[in-house]
Design an enzyme around this catalytic site. Sequence first.
Site, short mmCIF file in Angstrom:
data_model
loop_
_atom_site.label_atom_id
_atom_site.label_comp_id
_atom_site.label_asym_id
_atom_site.label_seq_id
_atom_site.Cartn_x
_atom_site.Cartn_y
_atom_site.Cartn_z
N ASP A 104 -17.34 -16.78 18.71
CA ASP A 104 -15.97 -16.30 18.50
C ASP A 104 -15.01 -17.20 18.16
O ASP A 104 -14.98 -18.42 18.63
CB ASP A 104 -15.44 -15.24 19.48
CG ASP A 104 -16.33 -14.32 19.90
OD1 ASP A 104 -17.31 -13.99 19.08
OD2 ASP A 104 -16.40 -13.92 21.15
N1 URA Z 1 -20.58 -14.30 23.62
C1 URA Z 1 -19.34 -13.77 23.25
O1 URA Z 1 -18.69 -12.85 23.66
N2 URA Z 1 -18.74 -14.64 22.36
C2 URA Z 1 -19.16 -15.88 21.77
O2 URA Z 1 -18.72 -16.36 21.01
C3 URA Z 1 -20.60 -16.11 22.42
C4 URA Z 1 -21.17 -15.31 23.20
#
Ligand code: URA
Length: 240
Positions: A104
């Site tokens: 993310d």
């Molecule tokens: N899980 C998440 O919630 N975000 C990420 O970026 C990776 C794994």
Amino acid sequence: MERLHKVLAAAGVASRRKAEALILQGKVRVNGQVVSILGTQVDPAVDKISVEGKPVVPTERKSYFLLHKPAGYVTTLDDPQGRPKVTDLLTGVKHRVYPIGRLDYATEGLLLLTNDGDLAYRLTHPKYGVVKTYQALVLGIPDATALNTLRSGVRLEDGLTAPAEVRLINSKQGSALLELKIHEGRNRQVRRMCDAIGYPVQRLRRTGFGGLTLNGVPVGSFRTLSPAEVAALREQGGTQ
Ligand code: URA
């Protein structure tokens, strides 16, 4: 720039020695000119190379990088909002590479990038379940029951999560730092798992991917993977 005979060999024209012979025999042209000097440097991405009149299609060399992604970068390569991209951090890297899986915008940590589409596909395929390790700072301090729910499976809108390894690293001032090892790679999985049990994630960092760690790679920096590391990843992605 690369030596002409190596480019010819990498493109599958001939062995390096045979390629040298072809050059000496005047059978190789670069941008229309016969080149018969060994050691001539070419740019396979730009120069037009032919052997006995047939164009040579250079194969792109495979590259593999481990990036310590900072928060505030997107892993998509075309972001409609024009936010900073992880590839902006790969200074000096000329190959077009793309991330293996996603992190993310707000997530930090270990991200692999490559132009090896086959390996990227295998490592993100649920069938192979490469282990990803995350450290999540959550609001509130989960008790044993909550931790066990994370371990055994949390019901999310896209189904129950697979068993995970979870431990509490420490807790203070109403927050807890958890380590989670998961095999799946669903969208925003860690955030959604922690949300589902009532402990929202405040900060998330991926610390491991298939045996690789962030050791020695400061935030915003990257390094090249060694051939042994690439081979180990390939093994985890199955051979077929
Ligand atoms: N899980 C998440 O919630 N975000 C990420 O970026 C990776 C794994």
